[in-house]
Design a protein around this motif. Structure first.
Motif, short mmCIF file in Angstrom:
data_model
loop_
_atom_site.label_atom_id
_atom_site.label_comp_id
_atom_site.label_asym_id
_atom_site.label_seq_id
_atom_site.Cartn_x
_atom_site.Cartn_y
_atom_site.Cartn_z
N ASP A 1 0.83 -1.21 0.00
CA ASP A 1 0.00 0.00 0.00
C ASP A 1 0.87 1.26 0.00
OD1 ASP A 1 -2.40 -1.38 -0.08
OD2 ASP A 1 -2.70 -1.29 2.10
N ALA A 2 1.92 1.27 0.82
CA ALA A 2 2.81 2.43 0.89
C ALA A 2 3.51 2.67 -0.45
CB ALA A 2 3.84 2.23 2.00
N ALA A 3 3.79 1.58 -1.18
CA ALA A 3 4.45 1.69 -2.48
C ALA A 3 3.44 1.81 -3.63
CB ALA A 3 5.35 0.49 -2.71
N ARG A 4 2.14 1.87 -3.27
CA ARG A 4 1.05 1.94 -4.25
C ARG A 4 1.10 0.79 -5.25
NH1 ARG A 4 0.33 8.28 -5.74
NH2 ARG A 4 -0.94 8.75 -3.93
N GLY A 5 1.50 -0.39 -4.75
CA GLY A 5 1.53 -1.59 -5.57
C GLY A 5 2.74 -1.73 -6.47
N ASP A 6 3.64 -0.73 -6.46
CA ASP A 6 4.84 -0.77 -7.29
C ASP A 6 5.94 -1.49 -6.51
OD1 ASP A 6 7.10 -0.36 -8.84
OD2 ASP A 6 6.75 1.80 -9.10
N LEU A 7 6.22 -2.72 -6.87
CA LEU A 7 7.20 -3.50 -6.12
C LEU A 7 8.61 -2.94 -6.22
CD1 LEU A 7 4.79 -5.73 -6.94
CD2 LEU A 7 6.30 -7.07 -5.52
N ASP A 8 8.88 -2.12 -7.22
CA ASP A 8 10.19 -1.47 -7.31
C ASP A 8 10.34 -0.33 -6.31
OD1 ASP A 8 11.43 -2.99 -9.39
OD2 ASP A 8 10.13 -1.98 -10.84
N VAL B 1 12.81 -13.44 -7.31
CA VAL B 1 11.46 -13.33 -6.77
C VAL B 1 10.51 -12.91 -7.88
CG1 VAL B 1 12.23 -12.83 -4.43
CG2 VAL B 1 11.85 -10.95 -6.01
N SER B 2 9.24 -13.28 -7.69
CA SER B 2 8.22 -12.86 -8.65
C SER B 2 6.91 -12.60 -7.92
CB SER B 2 8.02 -13.90 -9.74
OG SER B 2 7.41 -15.05 -9.22
N ALA B 3 6.10 -11.74 -8.51
CA ALA B 3 4.75 -11.46 -8.01
C ALA B 3 3.83 -11.47 -9.22
CB ALA B 3 4.71 -10.10 -7.32
N THR B 4 2.85 -12.35 -9.20
CA THR B 4 1.93 -12.51 -10.32
C THR B 4 0.51 -12.54 -9.79
OG1 THR B 4 3.59 -13.90 -11.39
CG2 THR B 4 1.39 -13.93 -12.33
N GLY B 5 -0.38 -11.84 -10.45
CA GLY B 5 -1.78 -11.84 -10.04
C GLY B 5 -2.36 -10.45 -10.07
N ALA B 6 -3.02 -10.06 -8.97
CA ALA B 6 -3.64 -8.74 -8.90
C ALA B 6 -3.43 -8.13 -7.52
CB ALA B 6 -5.13 -8.83 -9.21
N TRP B 7 -3.07 -6.86 -7.51
CA TRP B 7 -2.97 -6.09 -6.27
C TRP B 7 -4.08 -5.05 -6.33
CZ3 TRP B 7 -2.07 -0.83 -5.52
CH2 TRP B 7 -1.95 -0.44 -4.19
N ARG B 8 -5.01 -5.11 -5.38
CA ARG B 8 -6.15 -4.20 -5.32
C ARG B 8 -6.88 -4.12 -6.67
NH1 ARG B 8 -6.64 -3.70 0.00
NH2 ARG B 8 -4.85 -2.82 1.05
N GLY B 9 -6.98 -5.29 -7.33
CA GLY B 9 -7.69 -5.39 -8.60
C GLY B 9 -6.86 -5.04 -9.82
N ARG B 10 -5.64 -4.56 -9.64
CA ARG B 10 -4.78 -4.18 -10.77
C ARG B 10 -3.85 -5.34 -11.13
NH1 ARG B 10 -1.21 0.96 -9.94
NH2 ARG B 10 -0.59 -0.37 -8.25
N PRO B 11 -3.86 -5.79 -12.40
CA PRO B 11 -2.99 -6.90 -12.81
C PRO B 11 -1.52 -6.57 -12.53
CG PRO B 11 -4.53 -6.36 -14.56
CD PRO B 11 -4.66 -5.29 -13.52
#
Length: 159
Positions: free
Chosen positions: A101-108, A126-136
């Protein structure tokens, strides 16, 4: 990411998505294409049953997070749900969701846990796949070692 790590991550994601979907309903709706056909996976039928009906929103599947070791000697993964509230088998779901949330979904842009690391080279991907707060979301990155991973990503990949 190496091809075999990507394939392993995709397989783990497919299992993580299929198991809850299969457990949520003993039999799919009879008017859904593929229902009852042993050649059609239950998860595909469940997905069709929930997303093809007008007015029915697609369920949020969350983020499937993976960590794999040097030359794909090991891999582990976990499903993280942040919406509507932190949930799932991630051991630090609340902290991971707060960091996202603090990064607004931007893992970088994750703040991570700042501390010194050695110069040991033992790469982790590492990988992250799916949806964060509805955003692919589809993201992956390789770090020189697990310490640098923790410094950059904090609780998100701490499982």
């Amino acid at each position: 990411m190496h091809r075999s790590a990507a394939l392993a991550a995709a397989a783990l994601f497919a299992i993580a998505v299929a198991v809850p979907a299969a457990a949520s309903s003993a039999s799919p709706a009879p008017d859904v294409p593929g229902a009852g056909d042993p050649a059609v996976p239950v998860a595909a039928v469940e997905r069709t049953a929930t997303t093809d009906r007008p007015g029915t929103p697609a369920p949020s599947r969350g983020l499937f997070l993976t960590v794999s070791g040097s030359q794909n000697t090991w891999i582990r993964g976990v499903l993280l749900h942040c919406s509507p509230a932190p949930a799932g088998p991630h051991p630090e779901a609340a902290a991971a969701c707060a960091a996202l949330d603090a990064a607004r979904g931007d893992l970088d842009r994750l703040s991570g846990d700042r501390h010194p690391c050695t110069n040991q080279y033992d790469p982790v991907t590492v990988s992250a796949t799916g949806a964060w707060r509805g955003r692919p979301t589809a993201w992956h990155k390789t770090f020189a070692n697990a310490c640098e991973l923790a410094v950059e990503t904090g609780a998100v990949f701490r499982f």
